[in-house]
Structure formats: C-alpha cells, structure tokens
Design a protein around this motif. Structure first.
Motif, mmCIF file in Angstrom:
data_model
loop_
_atom_site.group_PDB
_atom_site.id
_atom_site.type_symbol
_atom_site.label_atom_id
_atom_site.label_comp_id
_atom_site.label_asym_id
_atom_site.label_seq_id
_atom_site.Cartn_x
_atom_site.Cartn_y
_atom_site.Cartn_z
ATOM 1 N N VAL A 93 -41.734 -33.389 -51.524
ATOM 2 C CA VAL A 93 -42.583 -32.306 -52.047
ATOM 3 C C VAL A 93 -42.301 -31.008 -51.298
ATOM 4 C CG1 VAL A 93 -44.961 -31.582 -52.480
ATOM 5 C CG2 VAL A 93 -44.338 -33.988 -52.719
ATOM 6 N N LYS A 94 -42.051 -31.111 -50.006
ATOM 7 C CA LYS A 94 -41.703 -29.941 -49.189
ATOM 8 C C LYS A 94 -40.430 -29.277 -49.710
ATOM 9 C CE LYS A 94 -40.404 -28.629 -44.452
ATOM 10 N NZ LYS A 94 -40.158 -29.147 -43.083
ATOM 11 N N PHE A 95 -39.440 -30.088 -50.069
ATOM 12 C CA PHE A 95 -38.179 -29.555 -50.594
ATOM 13 C C PHE A 95 -38.428 -28.677 -51.814
ATOM 14 C CE2 PHE A 95 -34.633 -29.744 -53.549
ATOM 15 C CZ PHE A 95 -33.536 -29.471 -52.746
ATOM 16 N N PHE A 96 -39.263 -29.168 -52.726
ATOM 17 C CA PHE A 96 -39.552 -28.398 -53.936
ATOM 18 C C PHE A 96 -40.342 -27.133 -53.607
ATOM 19 C CE2 PHE A 96 -38.196 -32.292 -55.858
ATOM 20 C CZ PHE A 96 -37.681 -31.914 -57.092
ATOM 21 N N LEU A 145 -47.255 -29.273 -58.462
ATOM 22 C CA LEU A 145 -48.466 -28.619 -57.980
ATOM 23 C C LEU A 145 -48.230 -27.760 -56.748
ATOM 24 C CD1 LEU A 145 -50.945 -31.617 -58.352
ATOM 25 C CD2 LEU A 145 -50.546 -29.739 -59.948
ATOM 26 N N VAL A 146 -47.117 -27.983 -56.057
ATOM 27 C CA VAL A 146 -46.857 -27.248 -54.822
ATOM 28 C C VAL A 146 -46.498 -25.792 -55.111
ATOM 29 C CG1 VAL A 146 -44.367 -27.680 -54.611
ATOM 30 C CG2 VAL A 146 -45.780 -27.503 -52.546
ATOM 31 N N SER A 147 -46.117 -25.492 -56.330
ATOM 32 C CA SER A 147 -45.742 -24.122 -56.698
ATOM 33 C C SER A 147 -46.814 -23.501 -57.584
ATOM 34 C CB SER A 147 -44.411 -24.116 -57.447
ATOM 35 O OG SER A 147 -44.574 -24.710 -58.723
ATOM 36 N N ASP A 148 -46.613 -22.241 -57.919
ATOM 37 C CA ASP A 148 -47.547 -21.549 -58.814
ATOM 38 C C ASP A 148 -46.823 -21.211 -60.117
ATOM 39 O OD1 ASP A 148 -49.938 -20.376 -59.651
ATOM 40 O OD2 ASP A 148 -49.292 -18.386 -58.970
ATOM 41 N N SER A 149 -46.172 -22.210 -60.690
ATOM 42 C CA SER A 149 -45.413 -22.001 -61.917
ATOM 43 C C SER A 149 -46.326 -21.619 -63.075
ATOM 44 C CB SER A 149 -44.631 -23.266 -62.271
ATOM 45 O OG SER A 149 -43.698 -23.570 -61.268
#
Length: 236
Positions: A93-96, A145-149
């Motif tokens: 998840v960190k990678f993404f 979810l880790v991004s604000d796409s």
C-alpha cells in the motif's frame, strides 16, 4: 469524468465494441453490466490505454485516452489484485501511496488509515504470499484508498470477497460516493449488489449498449436481476 462517443474496437473480424457511447459524471456510481463476452473488459482496457480503438472518441477528464496524462487522478482495481509476493501488506500500500506522490508522515498516516479502513491492520506486516485471496483483494482496495483519486475504476471488485468483505466494500463505495468531486465506475456481473450501490448503469451485450441511464428510472420498481435477464434474453 468519462466520455465515450461512438467508439468501436475490432479484433480482426470480431467486433468487441460497436458504436458505444456513454457518459459518467462527477458524483456518480456507475455500473457497466453485461454477460461474459459482452465487451466490458475491452471497454475498461480502452479507458486504461491498454488497447487502441478502431474508431470513435474516448476521453477521461476531457482528455483523449491516447494522452497518458488523462489518467492522472485515476485509480484502478483489477478483478484479481496481485503484486510482488515478497512485499508486506503495508509496503504494498505504501508503494502505491508513493506512486501518487505521498511522502513522510503523510504517507505513513494515509497507508495506516487505508489498511485500517479495509479491516486488515492485523496482517499489515504479513507478506502477500502468506495471506488469503480475500485479504489480498482487501489489500488491493486499500491501494485505492491511500490516494485522493477523482475517478475509481473497479473491475469485478467483489471477486474473492466473503460476505463480510462484500459488506465492507459496499460501505466504502457508499462513503466515496458522498464526495461529489469523485466518480466510481464498476464493471460487475453481481447484479444484486449493483442495484444497491449504483446511481446509473449501462447494459452492454455483444459489443452494443442496450440501455443506459439512472437505475431507478430504468427499472421502474422491477428488480435488476429480472430486468437484466429479460433484456439479454430478448436480444439473443
């Protein structure tokens, strides 16, 4: 968010998409429905720039999909999420997150939040080859979810999930749908779930759009499964 105008895709003599037009706007949860071989996967691959079209115009955020910058702000979850087995859930998840430009404490906090949100905090240190298929799919959801796409594309997102996982994902989709600057595009054959969480839909069969619009207006009180069955049966 998505605009398709008379798009066509041919593989030799086989027509996978035939004069397809549809629109997906901000604030929508949109379902692309159809039987196996209808052309749904080809449409998604076209959005992602993985196949070139034979004709028509397809754009993301008012930019042609032939321009790679059109996919900035897009996140995609395939039917079967996979990543390097030697990565832990956290590192995956960190990678993404890093791919989306996150750094430092902000990156760490958003990774932790995404993992917690999909209910896999207890396995965050586990390697991907040591977790179940359902846990792997939840990891894939966390990478979204880790991004604000602004546009989230889900290809058969309920695949591999148990009933609890399906309920959690529906809640996540409902939460994301409340953000008016986002749109969620779902390719799925699980009709009962689509009826509950989607605002709009299009039905694709043999490469052609049979119907599209707001789900409530199309169904007019009929159950989606029954409507879909009769619609597809009538055109066979």
């Amino acid at each position: 968010m998505i605009s398709a105008k008379n798009i066509t895709k041919k593989y030799g003599k086989h027509v996978a998409l035939n004069n397809v037009s549809l629109e997906v706007s901000k604030g929508e949860v949109f379902a692309l429905l159809g039987p196996n071989g209808a052309g749904k996967t080809t449409f998604v691959k076209s959005l992602l720039g993985l196949v070139s079209l034979s004709g028509g115009e397809l754009s993301l955020f008012d930019k042609s999909v032939s321009d790679s910058s059109s996919r900035v702000g897009v996140s995609y979850l395939p039917e079967k999420f996979s990543f390097h087995n030697y990565y832990s859930v956290y590192d995956c998840v960190k990678f993404f997150g890093q791919m989306h430009g996150l750094k430092g404490d902000d990156l760490h906090q958003k990774v932790q939040s995404a993992i917690s949100r999909v209910g896999i905090s207890d396995i965050s240190d586990s390697k991907l080859n040591k977790i179940s298929k359902g846990q792997l799919q939840r990891t894939g959801i966390a990478t979204l979810l880790v991004s604000d796409s602004k546009l989230i594309i889900l290809d058969e997102p309920f695949s591999g999930l148990d009933p609890l996982g399906i309920k959690d994902l529906k809640d996540i989709i409902a939460s994301l749908a409340k953000e008016e600057d986002k749109a969620i595009f779902i390719n799925s054959h699980i009709l009962s779930e689509m009826e509950k969480i989607c605002d709009s839909m299009a039905v694709l069969n043999k490469g052609e759009i049979l119907v599209q619009g707001k789900i409530e207006e199309i169904l007019a009180g009929e159950e989606l499964e029954e409507y879909f069955y009769k619609l597809i049966k009538d055109v066979k």
